[in-house]
Design a protein around this motif. Structure first.
Motif: not given
Length: 179
Positions: A39-49, A54-58
């Motif tokens: 949580p708190g990490s910046g990510v780029r989705t495969i769609g480019g967003m 905020k929260e990580v689940n399984d």
């Protein structure tokens, strides 16, 4: 059987083995990267967003894409995890300047041209004529020379018509028949 006939088959099997092995290695690295998302990490989705985790689940991740916008994505939809500096530079336009002493490279070529007054004086003092790089037509005249010739012809025609008629010139709205 002849070993020469089996050689292409052996090469094909070896190539397939190497390709699948490297593909599995890449998939394993991507899976490890997705599992290490915090949580708190910046990510780029495969769609480019671009978003913040905020929260990580399984199998899912809750992403904060903006004020009041929370989106639930599958972990497989995360294309890459960005460093804080990279995320802030892309999303917020914040440059983290680590190299303040480094030379600044201009974005345009304006610094490559000479702007000194001495170079302008030297060019004016030289006897070389300026080269006209205008496009020439079949007769070898530039388009600029043609328009100047047309303008002179129109002025001459107007002067001869006025002299012949002896009348006052007609007032027009500026349109001419010359094309």
């Amino acid at each position: 059987m002849n070993t020469l006939t089996l050689l292409p088959l052996i090469v094909l099997i070896a190539a397939m083995f190497l390709l699948t092995r490297s593909n599995k290695k890449r998939q394993q690295q991507a899976q490890n990267m997705r599992n290490e998302v915090q949580p708190g990490s910046g990510v780029r989705t495969i769609g480019g967003m671009y978003a913040t985790v905020k929260e990580v689940n399984d199998d899912t991740v809750l992403l904060d894409a903006g004020p009041g916008v929370e989106l639930l994505f599958a972990k497989n939809a995360i294309g890459s995890v960005l460093t804080d500096d990279e995320y802030n530079r892309i999303v917020h336009g914040v440059e983290h300047d680590l190299k303040s002493d480094a030379a600044v490279v201009p974005d345009d070529a304006s610094s490559l041209t000479e702007t000194d007054d001495e170079s302008a004086d030297a060019a004016a003092a030289s006897d070389d004529k300026a080269v006209d790089l205008g496009k020439k037509d079949e007769a070898g005249e530039t388009a600029e020379a043609k328009t100047e010739d047309k303008a002179e012809d129109e002025v001459e025609e107007a002067g001869t018509v006025e002299a012949k008629a002896g009348e006052e010139p007609k007032k027009t709205d500026g349109e001419t028949d010359a094309k």
